[in-house]
Write a protein that holds these residues in place. Sequence first.
Motif, PDB file in Angstrom:
ATOM      1  N   GLN A   1       0.833  -1.202   0.000  1.00 36.68           N
ATOM      2  CA  GLN A   1       0.000   0.000   0.000  1.00 36.68           C
ATOM      3  C   GLN A   1       0.875   1.262   0.000  1.00 36.68           C
ATOM      4  N   PRO A   2       0.599   2.232  -0.874  1.00 32.52           N
ATOM      5  CA  PRO A   2       1.534   3.355  -1.088  1.00 32.52           C
ATOM      6  C   PRO A   2       1.873   4.182   0.145  1.00 32.52           C
ATOM      7  N   VAL A   3       0.902   4.516   1.003  1.00 34.72           N
ATOM      8  CA  VAL A   3       1.209   5.327   2.186  1.00 34.72           C
ATOM      9  C   VAL A   3       2.142   4.560   3.115  1.00 34.72           C
ATOM     10  N   VAL A   4       1.840   3.297   3.345  1.00 36.72           N
ATOM     11  CA  VAL A   4       2.690   2.479   4.216  1.00 36.72           C
ATOM     12  C   VAL A   4       4.073   2.306   3.598  1.00 36.72           C
ATOM     13  N   LEU A   5       4.108   2.082   2.280  1.00 37.73           N
ATOM     14  CA  LEU A   5       5.388   1.929   1.604  1.00 37.73           C
ATOM     15  C   LEU A   5       6.214   3.205   1.714  1.00 37.73           C
ATOM     16  N   ALA A   6       5.586   4.359   1.521  1.00 38.76           N
ATOM     17  CA  ALA A   6       6.298   5.635   1.620  1.00 38.76           C
ATOM     18  C   ALA A   6       6.911   5.800   3.005  1.00 38.76           C
ATOM     19  N   ARG A   7       6.162   5.453   4.035  1.00 38.30           N
ATOM     20  CA  ARG A   7       6.663   5.606   5.405  1.00 38.30           C
ATOM     21  C   ARG A   7       7.726   4.558   5.719  1.00 38.30           C
ATOM     22  N   SER A   8       7.591   3.356   5.164  1.00 42.24           N
ATOM     23  CA  SER A   8       8.617   2.330   5.365  1.00 42.24           C
ATOM     24  C   SER A   8       9.943   2.769   4.745  1.00 42.24           C
ATOM     25  N   VAL A   9       9.888   3.268   3.519  1.00 39.09           N
ATOM     26  CA  VAL A   9      11.099   3.720   2.836  1.00 39.09           C
ATOM     27  C   VAL A   9      11.742   4.869   3.600  1.00 39.09           C
ATOM     28  N   ALA A  10      10.928   5.853   3.990  1.00 40.07           N
ATOM     29  CA  ALA A  10      11.472   7.000   4.714  1.00 40.07           C
ATOM     30  C   ALA A  10      12.079   6.579   6.048  1.00 40.07           C
ATOM     31  N   SER A  11      11.427   5.650   6.733  1.00 37.51           N
ATOM     32  CA  SER A  11      11.929   5.205   8.033  1.00 37.51           C
ATOM     33  C   SER A  11      13.275   4.510   7.905  1.00 37.51           C
ATOM     34  N   LEU A  12      13.380   3.582   6.935  1.00 35.35           N
ATOM     35  CA  LEU A  12      14.643   2.882   6.764  1.00 35.35           C
ATOM     36  C   LEU A  12      15.727   3.828   6.258  1.00 35.35           C
ATOM     37  N   ASP A  13      15.336   4.803   5.445  1.00 32.37           N
ATOM     38  CA  ASP A  13      16.307   5.786   4.972  1.00 32.37           C
ATOM     39  C   ASP A  13      16.848   6.610   6.137  1.00 32.37           C
ATOM     40  N   LEU A  14      15.980   6.974   7.056  1.00 34.29           N
ATOM     41  CA  LEU A  14      16.421   7.717   8.239  1.00 34.29           C
ATOM     42  C   LEU A  14      17.327   6.857   9.118  1.00 34.29           C
ATOM     43  N   LEU A  15      16.962   5.596   9.299  1.00 29.93           N
ATOM     44  CA  LEU A  15      17.739   4.709  10.159  1.00 29.93           C
ATOM     45  C   LEU A  15      19.112   4.384   9.574  1.00 29.93           C
ATOM     46  N   THR A  16      19.228   4.429   8.251  1.00 30.17           N
ATOM     47  CA  THR A  16      20.502   4.091   7.608  1.00 30.17           C
ATOM     48  C   THR A  16      21.319   5.317   7.223  1.00 30.17           C
ATOM     49  N   GLY A  17      20.828   6.505   7.509  1.00 20.69           N
ATOM     50  CA  GLY A  17      21.550   7.706   7.127  1.00 20.69           C
ATOM     51  C   GLY A  17      21.498   7.986   5.640  1.00 20.69           C
TER      52      GLY A  17
ATOM     53  N   ARG B   1       5.072  10.695  -3.047  1.00 22.24           N
ATOM     54  CA  ARG B   1       5.726  12.009  -3.013  1.00 22.24           C
ATOM     55  C   ARG B   1       5.009  12.955  -2.059  1.00 22.24           C
ATOM     56  N   GLU B   2       3.699  12.868  -1.997  1.00 20.39           N
ATOM     57  CA  GLU B   2       2.940  13.718  -1.072  1.00 20.39           C
ATOM     58  C   GLU B   2       3.270  13.383   0.378  1.00 20.39           C
ATOM     59  N   VAL B   3       3.371  12.088   0.695  1.00 20.48           N
ATOM     60  CA  VAL B   3       3.706  11.685   2.067  1.00 20.48           C
ATOM     61  C   VAL B   3       5.078  12.215   2.458  1.00 20.48           C
ATOM     62  N   TRP B   4       6.020  12.167   1.535  1.00 23.71           N
ATOM     63  CA  TRP B   4       7.388  12.621   1.835  1.00 23.71           C
ATOM     64  C   TRP B   4       7.508  14.144   1.906  1.00 23.71           C
ATOM     65  N   ASP B   5       6.558  14.865   1.323  1.00 15.39           N
ATOM     66  CA  ASP B   5       6.654  16.333   1.228  1.00 15.39           C
ATOM     67  C   ASP B   5       6.169  16.979   2.525  1.00 15.39           C
ATOM     68  N   THR B   6       7.030  16.913   3.550  1.00 10.91           N
ATOM     69  CA  THR B   6       6.640  17.455   4.855  1.00 10.91           C
ATOM     70  C   THR B   6       6.739  18.976   4.908  1.00 10.91           C
TER      71      THR B   6
ATOM     72  N   VAL C   1      -7.446  10.397   1.837  1.00 12.99           N
ATOM     73  CA  VAL C   1      -8.345  11.523   2.152  1.00 12.99           C
ATOM     74  C   VAL C   1      -8.005  12.148   3.495  1.00 12.99           C
ATOM     75  N   GLY C   2      -6.778  12.650   3.645  1.00 10.19           N
ATOM     76  CA  GLY C   2      -6.441  13.364   4.855  1.00 10.19           C
ATOM     77  C   GLY C   2      -5.353  12.719   5.683  1.00 10.19           C
ATOM     78  N   ALA C   3      -4.483  11.931   5.077  1.00 10.59           N
ATOM     79  CA  ALA C   3      -3.366  11.330   5.809  1.00 10.59           C
ATOM     80  C   ALA C   3      -2.355  12.406   6.192  1.00 10.59           C
ATOM     81  N   LYS C   4      -1.764  12.258   7.341  1.00 11.16           N
ATOM     82  CA  LYS C   4      -0.723  13.182   7.752  1.00 11.16           C
ATOM     83  C   LYS C   4       0.556  12.910   6.953  1.00 11.16           C
ATOM     84  N   ARG C   5       1.319  13.954   6.738  1.00  6.47           N
ATOM     85  CA  ARG C   5       2.564  13.833   5.985  1.00  6.47           C
ATOM     86  C   ARG C   5       3.699  13.323   6.888  1.00  6.47           C
ATOM     87  N   GLY C   6       4.656  12.684   6.259  1.00  8.21           N
ATOM     88  CA  GLY C   6       5.851  12.276   6.973  1.00  8.21           C
ATOM     89  C   GLY C   6       5.853  10.812   7.351  1.00  8.21           C
ATOM     90  N   PRO C   7       7.049  10.369   7.812  1.00  3.52           N
ATOM     91  CA  PRO C   7       8.271  11.187   7.911  1.00  3.52           C
ATOM     92  C   PRO C   7       8.920  11.421   6.544  1.00  3.52           C
TER      93      PRO C   7
END
Length: 522
Positions: free
Chosen positions: A80-96, A137-142, A158-164
Amino acid sequence: MTDHGHELLFGGFVTPSAGQPEQVVALAKLCEQAGLDLVTFQDHPYQPGFLDTWTLMSFVAAATSRVRLAGNVLNLPLRQPVVLARSVASLDLLTGGRVELGLGAGAFWEAIEAVGGRRLSPGQAVDALDEAIRVIREVWDTGRRGMVRVEGEHYRVVGAKRGPAPAHPVGIWVGAYKPRMLRLVGRAADGWLPSLAYLPKGPAELPALNALVDEGAEAAGRDPAAVRRLLNVNGAFTRSTTGFLEGPPEQWVEELAGLALDHGISTFILGSDEPRAIQLFGQEIAPAVRELVAAERTAPGSRARALQEEQAAVEAGGSTGLAVTPTPDPGVRLSRRTLWDESTRPTPPPPPAGHVYTPHGQAAGQHLVDVHDHLRQELTQVRDLLEQVKRGAVSAGAARAALHEMTMRQNNWTLGAYCAAYCTVVTQHHGLEDNSIFPHLRRSDAGLGPVLDRLAEEHAVIHDVVEGVDRALVNLIRQPGDFTELQEAVDLLTDTLLSHLSWEERVIVEPLARYGFYAGQV
């Protein structure tokens, strides 16, 4: 020529076999140890014989420190795109900042449907991918105010919060082959990731497919150069040539360099689970391809333009002066040992009278000096770091910070690791010359034979000196604080390497300006 000038990246494509999880992780770590930039895994969540790709990426991320990670490509219909976006961002943050997003519209629809996914037509799959990229891209655009709202036919947010937000600008690389998907890549993605094995006509298909990506980019008001071109490659390392990417390493180097310069491919991902192939690809093929492509890029204009310049120069009388200046030998010797007699070095034959050196040819000669200057600069840094550690002027933390700024750094922040890495670079450079450049020059001018023979002999001597540095590093671990052997080994490396680099420039810069690094370059 469609080279867009992107930094060249090299990666591995490791099979995520569930039956051998330890081997999968070991091969991923080997990709990092071999100097590759990227390790990737296919993603088939309906396949019980494979490890889950996202779980595997997370585990490998914790087991490595430098290499980037990506799915090749992640199965969008089951992620699912929102979950995938947050998974990618989370692992990217954890790995620098070490995660990229390889994304696919889906295939094997019966298997997808069997595990609860939706079966889509080819057209629907393209539309769903388009919507998913917008969501991600919308999820990542904090930095943007308001909630995420995408009213799509396949994905409705329909109204998901942005980030991380990810730690770095994550590239969205899409696997695509059909016209609509290729235009979507040009319009909305950061990279195009096909597999050479899926192109029936091989590289001959790349111009038409690239044109569709360019068309999509231009229609969206984007520069086509903004889209990185990646390629999954397979082949075999053999003694004789049997086909494209089936032959000796020097053949691979020339063919991959051709893909970069002629078709704009800037990321090569090797599909192999063979440890030796991974090591060869990272330690020998990648540096050599980078060197050849860099030599071509430093020349003004394209190959066709270079030929035009040469013809114009000949017609106008041209310039017979070589504008490349070899670096003089410093003349200072630090070691008491002498490993060769410089007076016995042969002299190359004189260049043909009236030869016209084009700007393209001059750049080929200059590139060797540039590469050598880089080696000289890094050698100075090795010597400086050794002195600082001996004096106790550099703490472990300060040494780590200093090494972090070095261009040939490794991720084991020790003096020994950096010296070993530098020695590896020297060996790789000489290997490229012995296996590719020197044979080309020998074929171009038989009179260069004695010079090339002596250069190869000096390479063997320097290889032994490099091994001496390795032995001294091992002994330093056994006797911490005693730098006598290592100092002598580094001094001997300094003497032999600087003498050799200077002489090599004096004898082959001019032939390189006439013949180039490989057939057809000049």
